[in-house]
Design a protein around this motif. Sequence first.
Motif, PDB file in Angstrom:
ATOM      1  N   ALA A  73      -7.661  22.013  -9.236  1.00  0.00           N
ATOM      2  CA  ALA A  73      -9.110  22.048  -9.431  1.00  0.00           C
ATOM      3  C   ALA A  73      -9.551  20.989 -10.436  1.00  0.00           C
ATOM      4  CB  ALA A  73      -9.540  23.437  -9.896  1.00  0.00           C
ATOM      5  N   VAL A  74      -8.807  20.815 -11.511  1.00  0.00           N
ATOM      6  CA  VAL A  74      -9.146  19.785 -12.503  1.00  0.00           C
ATOM      7  C   VAL A  74      -9.009  18.399 -11.893  1.00  0.00           C
ATOM      8  CG1 VAL A  74      -8.374  18.728 -14.673  1.00  0.00           C
ATOM      9  CG2 VAL A  74      -8.634  21.206 -14.512  1.00  0.00           C
ATOM     10  N   TYR A  75      -7.988  18.181 -11.092  1.00  0.00           N
ATOM     11  CA  TYR A  75      -7.823  16.879 -10.438  1.00  0.00           C
ATOM     12  C   TYR A  75      -8.999  16.577  -9.519  1.00  0.00           C
ATOM     13  CZ  TYR A  75      -6.335  13.296  -7.215  1.00  0.00           C
ATOM     14  OH  TYR A  75      -6.308  12.172  -6.445  1.00  0.00           O
ATOM     15  N   PHE A  76      -9.401  17.556  -8.690  1.00  0.00           N
ATOM     16  CA  PHE A  76     -10.519  17.325  -7.781  1.00  0.00           C
ATOM     17  C   PHE A  76     -11.832  17.132  -8.546  1.00  0.00           C
ATOM     18  CE2 PHE A  76      -7.951  19.225  -4.223  1.00  0.00           C
ATOM     19  CZ  PHE A  76      -7.881  18.043  -3.507  1.00  0.00           C
ATOM     20  N   HIS A  77     -11.977  17.814  -9.673  1.00  0.00           N
ATOM     21  CA  HIS A  77     -13.159  17.601 -10.502  1.00  0.00           C
ATOM     22  C   HIS A  77     -13.167  16.175 -11.037  1.00  0.00           C
ATOM     23  CE1 HIS A  77     -16.379  18.248 -13.312  1.00  0.00           C
ATOM     24  NE2 HIS A  77     -15.600  17.849 -14.293  1.00  0.00           N
ATOM     25  N   TRP A  78     -12.055  15.717 -11.548  1.00  0.00           N
ATOM     26  CA  TRP A  78     -11.948  14.354 -12.058  1.00  0.00           C
ATOM     27  C   TRP A  78     -12.217  13.350 -10.939  1.00  0.00           C
ATOM     28  CZ3 TRP A  78      -8.391  10.622 -10.509  1.00  0.00           C
ATOM     29  CH2 TRP A  78      -8.408   9.456 -11.259  1.00  0.00           C
ATOM     30  N   SER A  80     -13.954  13.767  -8.143  1.00  0.00           N
ATOM     31  CA  SER A  80     -15.359  13.771  -7.737  1.00  0.00           C
ATOM     32  C   SER A  80     -16.242  13.068  -8.759  1.00  0.00           C
ATOM     33  CB  SER A  80     -15.837  15.197  -7.499  1.00  0.00           C
ATOM     34  OG  SER A  80     -15.841  15.929  -8.709  1.00  0.00           O
ATOM     35  N   MET A  81     -15.922  13.206 -10.036  1.00  0.00           N
ATOM     36  CA  MET A  81     -16.689  12.494 -11.054  1.00  0.00           C
ATOM     37  C   MET A  81     -16.491  10.986 -10.952  1.00  0.00           C
ATOM     38  SD  MET A  81     -18.546  14.615 -12.572  1.00  0.00           S
ATOM     39  CE  MET A  81     -19.113  13.689 -13.969  1.00  0.00           C
ATOM     40  N   LYS A  82     -15.264  10.556 -10.663  1.00  0.00           N
ATOM     41  CA  LYS A  82     -15.005   9.120 -10.479  1.00  0.00           C
ATOM     42  C   LYS A  82     -15.745   8.579  -9.267  1.00  0.00           C
ATOM     43  CE  LYS A  82     -12.254   7.837 -13.731  1.00  0.00           C
ATOM     44  NZ  LYS A  82     -12.603   6.778 -14.649  1.00  0.00           N
TER      45      LYS A  82
END
Length: 87
Positions: A73-78, A80-82
């Motif tokens: 989840a943290v990876y996908f959040h990062w 999506s922000m990129k």
Amino acid sequence: MVVSKESSSSSRMTTYWGWFLVGIGFLVLPGFLFTAFISKLLLPSNYSLIAAIQNDRYYCYLVPLTLPVLVVAVYFHWLSMKLFKHA
């Protein structure tokens, strides 16, 4: 800068709810720690609720199995922000 009473009241209410949720978190944490770890170290109990908590293995596995999901989840959040930043 003029701050209206409505904004001050809203800010005060938000602060109240924030501290309320932090307090609930502080109350739930010891209960979870007792349920997941401490109750397993105690002697067997005659009370049915305590015995059920001691024999339950759900919460012992919940936290370790949640960690890989948290990493994804943290990876996908990062990611999506990129993508949003460079779009």
